[in-house]
Design an enzyme around this catalytic site. Structure first.
Site, PDB file in Angstrom:
ATOM      1  N   ASP A 208     -22.976-127.840  31.143  1.00 26.94           N
ATOM      2  CA  ASP A 208     -21.959-127.397  32.092  1.00 26.94           C
ATOM      3  C   ASP A 208     -22.578-127.015  33.438  1.00 26.94           C
ATOM      4  OD1 ASP A 208     -19.209-126.375  32.616  1.00 26.94           O
ATOM      5  OD2 ASP A 208     -20.249-124.454  32.776  1.00 26.94           O
ATOM      6  N   GLU A 250     -23.064-132.598  33.400  1.00 24.45           N
ATOM      7  CA  GLU A 250     -21.892-132.493  34.252  1.00 24.45           C
ATOM      8  C   GLU A 250     -22.401-132.116  35.634  1.00 24.45           C
ATOM      9  OE1 GLU A 250     -17.905-129.954  35.313  1.00 24.45           O
ATOM     10  OE2 GLU A 250     -19.754-128.986  34.754  1.00 24.45           O
TER      11      GLU A 250
HETATM   12  C1  BGC Z   1     -16.194-126.597  33.268  1.00 25.27           C
HETATM   13  C2  BGC Z   1     -15.003-125.795  33.667  1.00 25.27           C
HETATM   14  C3  BGC Z   1     -15.444-124.366  33.855  1.00 25.27           C
HETATM   15  C4  BGC Z   1     -16.647-124.265  34.798  1.00 25.27           C
HETATM   16  C5  BGC Z   1     -17.309-122.945  34.690  1.00 25.27           C
HETATM   17  C6  BGC Z   1     -17.052-126.465  34.467  1.00 25.27           C
HETATM   18  O1  BGC Z   1     -17.487-127.404  35.196  1.00 25.27           O
HETATM   19  O2  BGC Z   1     -15.905-127.930  32.962  1.00 25.27           O
HETATM   20  O3  BGC Z   1     -13.967-125.885  32.747  1.00 25.27           O
HETATM   21  O4  BGC Z   1     -14.406-123.622  34.393  1.00 25.27           O
HETATM   22  O5  BGC Z   1     -17.613-125.207  34.517  1.00 25.27           O
HETATM   23  O6  BGC Z   1     -17.999-122.857  33.480  1.00 25.27           O
END
Ligand code: BGC
Ligand code: MG
Length: 558
Positions: A208, A250
Site C-alpha cells: 500500500d 501500489e
Molecule cells: C489504499 C486506500 C487507503 C490508502 C491509505 C491506499 O492507497 O488503497 O484505500 O485509503 O492507501 O492507506
C-alpha cells in the site's frame, strides 16, 4: 513450510494467473453478525475456483478501528476479531492452496492507526523510544511540497496533537499517523510484520502507498531513493526466506516513476499499471484506442524478465485521475460523471458496470483486454456480475457494498436482516441483488458471469502465451480497433477490440511466421474469414476476438 506451498518455485507464477481483489468484510458473512469474515471467504473458494481465479488479494484484515476500512491498523499481528482469527486465516490459506489458489495480503507500511499502541506511547511521552517512530513538528510547516491524498477531507498533512504538544505528520487521514522510516527500528519491525504473515502462509503482498514512506524537505516526498532501498530489502528477505512469494506495488505515479519500482528486477515483481488504467476509459469515451496502444508501447519494454504489470479496471478506491491532463480529466468527467454526483478526492467513486452505463459489452471489452496483456489482470469482487454502487454512502464506500450472491433480501451475503449488514446493499433498480446476483447469473448461459468465466478459462488454458512478455501492436490506421499479436513458440494469438459503438470490419496482414489456419478462441460478437488481404475480421459494437494461429515450424536443418 514449503510443503503447504503450491508449486511456488514456478518462475513468475503470478503472470499465469488472474488475481481477484476482495474485501473480507463485504464478501460473505458466515456467522450471521452482518459482517463478512474469513470463514465466509473459505465458504466461497469453490466459486472463485470455478470463476478461474488463481490468486486472491485480501484487503486489510488486521485489527483496526476501520476509520479507513482497515488501512488504519491498530495491531499488525492479529486478525480483526470481527473478521475471524489467525486460525481462520490458516484454514483459508490451506483450503485455497488445495484448490490451486494463492492468497496475498495487503502490506500497509506507510502509516498506522492513531489507536495503535505505538502511536499512543509516542504521543504521551517525548522521551519514549516510540517517539522517533513518527514524525513530529512544532510548526506543522515542514514538507509543504507533499500533496495531501484526500483533498476535501484533509487540508494539511500535519495535525496538532494536544497530548503530544506537537504536530504529527500524516499523508492520508489524520487518523493515520505516518511511520518514520529514518528510524531503523521501524524498518526492522515492518520486515517482521511481513515475515509474520508469510510464515502463516500468505503468498505475498500488495504493498500500500509505496511512494510515500520517506520524506525529505524540498521534495514532493514521493519515490525517494530510500523508498526503493526499503522495498528491495523486503523483497530480498522474501526471496531468501519465503521463495516463490510475490510483491506487488501500489504506486500511482508517472510512467518513469512507476517503471522504476521494478528496478531492473530487484524490487517489485509486479507494479499496478496506474498510467494505463484511465486511458482505457478515455479510449472508450473517445471510441478510439490509439492512446492505449501508445501507453502499452511506452511501458511494455521497460519490464524486466520475470516481472510483470498488474492491470486493473477498478479497485476499492476512487478511479484515480492523478495521471491525466486537465483536458483529459474534463473529458473523463463529461463522459463518466454527467450528473456530477460521483467525484471524490482525485477521481470517481463508481464501480465498473455503472461507469459504462450498465453495458455488459463494454465491461467484457475492457476485461478481455486486460486479460490478454503481458502481465496479470486484477479483478475487483462483484465486477464479474456487473454489480452497481451506492452513491449515498460516504467516502469510497459506494463500491464496497456486500457481494450479491442471491436475490434474497440480504443478497445471500448474510443471514442477518438487510438493515443490519456491515454496509447497506445496492438499491438502484438496475443493479440491486434482485437483478444482479451470482445465483441467477450462474443459471443463465449468456450472462456476464458466464462470459467472464469463459474468458478466464481460455486465458488459463493459454497462460503460457498470455503470461509471456512478447507483444506486437498491429497498425490499423484510423480504425477504432485495437489489435495486437501475442507471439509464442508454437502459436501466436491475435487480439482485436472494437472501441466504437458501431460494427466494424477490417484486415490484418498475416505475419509470415504463422500458418493461415486460425482457431477462434473467443468471439465477443465477431466473425472472420481469410482473404487475400490477410485476416478479415468483423466485430460487433464493442466486440472483440482472440484468434490463435499455429506458427510455421522452421525448415528442418539439412
Ligand atoms: C489504499 C486506500 C487507503 C490508502 C491509505 C491506499 O492507497 O488503497 O484505500 O485509503 O492507501 O492507506
Ligand atoms: Mg461475520
Amino acid at each position: 513450510m514449503s510443503a503447504r506451498r503450491l508449486d511456488l518455485r514456478t518462475p513468475a507464477w503470478f503472470r499465469r494467473v488472474v488475481f481477484y481483489e476482495l474485501s473480507v468484510r463485504s464478501f460473505r458473512d458466515s456467522n450471521g453478525d452482518g459482517v463478512g469474515d474469513l470463514p465466509g471467504v473459505l465458504d466461497r473458494l469453490d466459486y472463485l475456483r470455478d470463476l478461474g481465479v488463481g490468486a486472491v488479494w485480501l484487503l486489510p484484515f488486521y485489527r483496526s478501528p476501520w476509520r479507513d476500512d482497515g488501512y488504519d491498523i491498530s495491531d499488525h499481528y492479529s486478525v480483526d476479531p470481527r473478521l475471524g482469527t489467525i486460525d481462520d486465516l490458516a484454514t483459508l490459506v490451506e483450503a485455497a492452496h488445495a484448490r490451486g489458489i494463492r492468497i496475498i495480503g495487503d502490506f500497509v507500511s506507510n502509516h498506522v492507526s492513531d489507536q495503535h499502541p505505538w502511536f499512543q506511547e509516542a504521543r504521551r511521552d517525548r522521551g519514549s523510544p516510540r517517539r522517533a517512530w513518527f514524525l513530529w513538528s512544532d510548526t506543522g510547516k515542514e514538507f509543504s511540497r507533499a500533496r495531501t491524498m484526500f483533498p476535501g477531507a484533509e487540508t494539511s498533512n500535519w495535525t496538532w496533537d494536544e497530548l503530544a504538544g506537537q504536530y504529527y505528520f500524516h499523508r492520508f487521514f489524520a487518523s493515520q499517523p505516518d511511520l518514520n522510516y529514518d528510524t531503523p527500528a521501524v524498518r526492522a519491525e515492518m520486515l517482521n510484520v511481513a515475515r509474520f504473515w508469510l510464515a502463516r502462509g500468505l503468498d505475498g503482498f500488495r504493498c500500500d502507498a509505496v511512494p510515500y514512506l520517506i520524506k525529505r524537505e524540498g521534495t514532493a516526498c514521493q519515490s525517494l531513493p530510500e523508498v526503493h532501498q526499503f522495498f528491495q530489502e523486503v523483497r530480498a528477505m522474501m526471496h531468501s526466506e519465503f521463495p516463490g512469494t510475490v510483491l506487488v506495488a501500489e504506486a500511482n505515479q508517472t510512467v518513469p516513476e512507476t517503471v522504476a519500482y521494478f528496478d531492473q528486477g530487484r524490487e517489485f515483481d509486479m507494479v499496478m499499471h496506474f498510467p494505463l488504467m484511465p486511458n482505457l476509459f478515455l479510449a472508450l469515451a473517445e471510441k478510439n484506442p490509439r492512446r492505449v496502444l501508445d501507453v502499452l508501447r511506452a511501458t511494455l519494454p521497460g519490464v524486466p524478465p520475470e516481472c510483470g504489470w498488474a492491470y486493473f479496471l477498478r479497485n476499492h478506491d476512487e478511479l484515480t485521475l492523478g495521471q491525466v491532463s486537465a483536458d483529459e480529466r474534463a473529458l473523463f468527467l463529461r463522459f463518466y460523471d454527467p450528473a456530477h454526483g460521483s467525484e471524490i478526492y482525485n477521481g470517481l467513486r463508481r464501480r465498473l458496470a455503472p461507469l459504462v452505463g450498465g453495458d455488459d459489452s463494454s465491461v467484457l471489452l475492457l476485461t478481455a483486454l486486460i486479460l490478454a496483456l503481458p502481465g496479470s489482470p486484477f479483478l475487483y469482487y462483484g465486477d464479474e456480475i456487473g454489480m452497481g454502487d451506492r452513491l449515498d454512502l460516504p467516502d469510497r464506500d459506494p463500491g464496497r457494498t456486500p457481494m450479491q450472491w442471491t436475490a434474497d433480501p440480504s443478497a445471500g451475503f448474510s443471514s442477518a436482516p438487510a438493515d443490519r449488514l456491515t454496509r447497506p446493499l445496492v438499491t438502484d433498480p438496475a443493479y440491486a441483488p434482485s437483478v444482479r446476483n451470482v445465483a441467477d447469473e450462474e443459471r443463465v448461459p449468456f450472462s456476464l458471469l458466464g462470459h467472464m468465466r469463459n474468458l478466464l478459462r481460455v486465458r488459463g488454458a493459454h497462460a503460457a502465451i498470455f503470461g509471456r512478455e512478447r507483444f506486437v501492436g498491429v497498425d490499423l490506421g484510423e480504425s477504432p480497433v485495437l489489435g495486437f499479436w501475442r507471439p509464442g513458440a508454437e502459436y501466436e494469438v491475435l487480439c482485436l477490440y472494437n472501441f466504437s459503438e458501431e460494427p466494424v470490419a477490417g484486415d490484418v496482414p498475416l505475419a509470415p511466421s504463422v500458418w493461415a489456419a486460425p482457431v477462434e478462441l473467443v468471439r465477443g460478437g465477431s466473425s472472420s474469414t481469410l482473404g487475400d488481404a490477410g485476416y478479415h475480421f468483423r466485430l460487433s459494437r464493442r466486440g472483440f476476438s482472440w484468434t490463435l494461429f499455429p506458427v510455421r515450424s522452421p525448415p528442418a536443418a539439412a
